[in-house]
Design an enzyme around this catalytic site. Structure first.
Site, PDB file in Angstrom:
ATOM      1  N   LYS A   1      -0.732 -25.327  23.263  1.00 30.88           N
ATOM      2  CA  LYS A   1      -1.373 -26.056  22.163  1.00 30.88           C
ATOM      3  C   LYS A   1      -1.676 -27.498  22.554  1.00 30.88           C
ATOM      4  O   LYS A   1      -2.728 -28.022  22.193  1.00 30.88           O
ATOM      5  CB  LYS A   1      -0.481 -26.038  20.918  1.00 30.88           C
ATOM      6  CG  LYS A   1      -0.493 -24.702  20.193  1.00 30.88           C
ATOM      7  CD  LYS A   1       0.220 -24.815  18.861  1.00 30.88           C
ATOM      8  CE  LYS A   1       0.325 -23.472  18.173  1.00 30.88           C
ATOM      9  NZ  LYS A   1       1.159 -23.533  16.972  1.00 30.88           N
TER      10      LYS A   1
ATOM     11  N   LYS B   1      -4.422 -12.947  23.705  1.00 28.99           N
ATOM     12  CA  LYS B   1      -3.983 -12.423  22.402  1.00 28.99           C
ATOM     13  C   LYS B   1      -5.029 -12.769  21.337  1.00 28.99           C
ATOM     14  O   LYS B   1      -5.734 -13.787  21.456  1.00 28.99           O
ATOM     15  CB  LYS B   1      -2.613 -12.981  22.024  1.00 28.99           C
ATOM     16  CG  LYS B   1      -2.605 -14.432  21.645  1.00 28.99           C
ATOM     17  CD  LYS B   1      -1.268 -14.868  21.037  1.00 28.99           C
ATOM     18  CE  LYS B   1      -1.379 -16.337  20.653  1.00 28.99           C
ATOM     19  NZ  LYS B   1      -0.224 -16.914  20.060  1.00 28.99           N
TER      20      LYS B   1
ATOM     21  N   LYS C   1      -6.863 -17.110  15.910  1.00 29.50           N
ATOM     22  CA  LYS C   1      -7.958 -17.737  15.142  1.00 29.50           C
ATOM     23  C   LYS C   1      -8.750 -18.696  16.017  1.00 29.50           C
ATOM     24  O   LYS C   1      -9.868 -19.051  15.696  1.00 29.50           O
ATOM     25  CB  LYS C   1      -7.413 -18.441  13.906  1.00 29.50           C
ATOM     26  CG  LYS C   1      -6.351 -19.456  14.230  1.00 29.50           C
ATOM     27  CD  LYS C   1      -5.661 -19.955  13.007  1.00 29.50           C
ATOM     28  CE  LYS C   1      -4.463 -20.796  13.354  1.00 29.50           C
ATOM     29  NZ  LYS C   1      -3.281 -20.076  13.768  1.00 29.50           N
TER      30      LYS C   1
HETATM   31  P1  TYM Z   1       1.799 -17.755  13.374  1.00 31.19           P
HETATM   32  O1  TYM Z   1       1.449 -18.355  12.050  1.00 31.19           O
HETATM   33  O2  TYM Z   1       1.012 -18.170  14.560  1.00 31.19           O
HETATM   34  O3  TYM Z   1       1.714 -16.187  13.290  1.00 31.19           O
HETATM   35  C1  TYM Z   1       2.375 -15.440  12.277  1.00 31.19           C
HETATM   36  C2  TYM Z   1       2.914 -14.149  12.862  1.00 31.19           C
HETATM   37  O4  TYM Z   1       1.856 -13.381  13.457  1.00 31.19           O
HETATM   38  C3  TYM Z   1       2.246 -13.006  14.780  1.00 31.19           C
HETATM   39  N1  TYM Z   1       1.036 -12.927  15.618  1.00 31.19           N
HETATM   40  C4  TYM Z   1       0.702 -11.872  16.369  1.00 31.19           C
HETATM   41  N2  TYM Z   1       1.313 -10.698  16.573  1.00 31.19           N
HETATM   42  C5  TYM Z   1       0.698  -9.819  17.402  1.00 31.19           C
HETATM   43  N3  TYM Z   1      -0.495 -10.052  18.009  1.00 31.19           N
HETATM   44  C6  TYM Z   1      -1.137 -11.228  17.838  1.00 31.19           C
HETATM   45  N4  TYM Z   1      -2.301 -11.449  18.431  1.00 31.19           N
HETATM   46  C7  TYM Z   1      -0.538 -12.201  16.983  1.00 31.19           C
HETATM   47  N5  TYM Z   1      -0.892 -13.451  16.594  1.00 31.19           N
HETATM   48  C8  TYM Z   1       0.081 -13.881  15.768  1.00 31.19           C
HETATM   49  C9  TYM Z   1       3.191 -14.113  15.237  1.00 31.19           C
HETATM   50  O5  TYM Z   1       4.022 -13.665  16.283  1.00 31.19           O
HETATM   51  C10 TYM Z   1       3.949 -14.409  13.967  1.00 31.19           C
HETATM   52  O6  TYM Z   1       5.029 -13.529  13.811  1.00 31.19           O
HETATM   53  N6  TYM Z   1       5.812 -20.370  14.705  1.00 31.19           N
HETATM   54  C11 TYM Z   1       5.342 -19.294  13.839  1.00 31.19           C
HETATM   55  C12 TYM Z   1       5.605 -19.542  12.363  1.00 31.19           C
HETATM   56  C13 TYM Z   1       7.028 -19.797  12.005  1.00 31.19           C
HETATM   57  C14 TYM Z   1       8.062 -18.836  12.002  1.00 31.19           C
HETATM   58  C15 TYM Z   1       9.231 -19.545  11.548  1.00 31.19           C
HETATM   59  C16 TYM Z   1       8.144 -17.481  12.309  1.00 31.19           C
HETATM   60  C17 TYM Z   1       7.546 -20.990  11.605  1.00 31.19           C
HETATM   61  N7  TYM Z   1       8.881 -20.830  11.326  1.00 31.19           N
HETATM   62  C18 TYM Z   1      10.455 -18.905  11.442  1.00 31.19           C
HETATM   63  C19 TYM Z   1       9.377 -16.843  12.196  1.00 31.19           C
HETATM   64  C20 TYM Z   1      10.520 -17.549  11.766  1.00 31.19           C
HETATM   65  C21 TYM Z   1       3.847 -19.163  14.046  1.00 31.19           C
HETATM   66  O7  TYM Z   1       3.175 -20.101  14.417  1.00 31.19           O
HETATM   67  O8  TYM Z   1       3.348 -17.955  13.634  1.00 31.19           O
END
Ligand code: TYM
Length: 338
Positions: free
Chosen positions: A118, A199, A202
């Site tokens: 990022k 992957k 967005k």
């Molecule tokens: P975020 O908002 O990027 O994504 C949310 C969830 O979607 C999953 N994900 C995917 N899984 C499979 N293939 C993909 N291409 C793909 N893109 C996204 C992510 O693994 C995630 O589970 N840091 C986290 C948010 C967060 C969080 C937490 C998660 C903040 N605090 C505590 C768990 C526990 C994030 O940016 O997810």
């Protein structure tokens, strides 16, 4: 003891950083959230504090947090079975993050691959982006979480959360449960449709690479039909040599409630056109109703805000107990009631 007390605790979060979640979010994580609300005492959080680690527009962020909550309800989260809330309504998160930040090594935080990715894309990198995984650890540890349903890209952050829990417990005495990631192997990483070695995200450079849950059926069909495959015409699973087709097979198997092996047999001797056409209909059928239900939730904002306030209230009951414990352990005065 209530039933909820005896169930394992689950926690997960998602960032409100776009107008709609995408198929990767759905298959990698959100789809698991729904059944877990029956087997665990589940807390699900729209993590708006995390969302300001990159540039943001306040009004857009506020609206996206609401739309995110509406989508999660539309996907099947039931506010009577789980606690759904927005992170900014529970101030214990940044309060615990401060303590955990003081337990985290600078080098340890610098090794986080998501930070490296990022920050490479940003003109300006903030301290907030650097300490993001520490806030994530606080999110998880505040709830004495045992299960964290996420996609593969969160594995390293989960490892940090576990390390911090163990380290804190060793230094100050037992305080936090050590959480486990719950990652579904087949859908752990859904790939971009235009660049299947990356992957789905967005920030895909190609607008056709990412299928959003709120896409219109026509857009979904176009995106699936233009998905990158290969010069063979064989529907066969081979991640190394056929990453595009393998990704489509994973999506089809997950949404069509079938297996990759069955799909390979079904499409033997048929071309990619038939396969993609059928897959497009499976995707439209699976995610099409989400748009309608999201609109219904957004039509009654007062009810949506009531659901979120109720979720935040439940979250604070648990989070404040853990925070008070951690405050005492490190030698602080008790946190004032907010
Ligand atoms: P975020 O908002 O990027 O994504 C949310 C969830 O979607 C999953 N994900 C995917 N899984 C499979 N293939 C993909 N291409 C793909 N893109 C996204 C992510 O693994 C995630 O589970 N840091 C986290 C948010 C967060 C969080 C937490 C998660 C903040 N605090 C505590 C768990 C526990 C994030 O940016 O997810």
């Amino acid at each position: 003891m209530t039933t909820a007390d005896r169930k394992p605790r689950a926690f997960s979060g998602i960032q409100p950083t776009s107008d709609s979640f995408h198929l990767g979010n759905y298959l990698g994580a959100l789809r698991q959230w729904v059944p877990i609300q029956d087997t665990a005492d589940a807390f699900y959080c729209v993590v708006d504090l995390h969302a300001i680690t990159v540039d943001h527009e306040p009004k857009v962020l506020h609206e996206r947090s609401r739309v995110s909550a509406a989508q999660l309800l539309a996907l099947g989260l039931d506010p009577e079975k789980c606690s759904l809330f927005v992170q900014s309504q529970v101030p214990e998160h940044p309060m615990l993050a401060w303590i955990l930040g003081c337990e985290t090594g600078f080098g340890e935080a610098g090794r986080m691959t998501q930070f490296k990715d990022k920050s490479a894309k940003q003109e300006r990198t903030t301290v907030g982006l650097f300490t993001y995984p520490v806030l994530q650890a606080a999110d998880i540890l505040l709830y004495q979480t045992e299960q964290v349903p996420v996609g593969e890209d969160q594995r390293q952050h989960l490892e940090l959360s576990r390390d911090l829990a163990v380290r804190f417990n060793t230094t100050y005495g037992s305080t936090f449960k050590v959480p486990e990631a719950r990652i579904v192997k087949e859908t752990a990483t859904i790939k971009d449709l235009s660049e299947p070695e990356k992957k789905m995200s967005k920030s895909s450079p190609s607008p056709r690479g990412c299928v959003y849950l709120l896409d219109e059926p026509g857009q979904i069909r176009k995106k699936i039909k233009s998905a990158v495959t290969d010069s063979e015409a064989e529907v066969r699973y081979d991640v190394e040599r056929k990453p595009g087709v393998s990704n489509l097979l994973n999506i089809y198997a997950a949404l069509g409630d079938t297996t990759v092996a069955k799909l390979e047999a079904e499409y033997a001797g048929k071309g990619y056109g038939d396969f993609k056409g059928d897959l497009a209909e499976v995707v439209v059928e699976a995610i099409g109703p989400i748009t309608r239900r999201t609109k219904e939730y957004l039509a009654d904002r007062a009810e949506l805000d009531r659901i979120l306030a109720q979720g935040a209230e439940r979250a604070r009951q648990v989070a404040s107990r853990t925070l008070a414990k951690a405050y005492k352990k490190v030698g602080f005065f008790p946190p004032a009631a907010l």
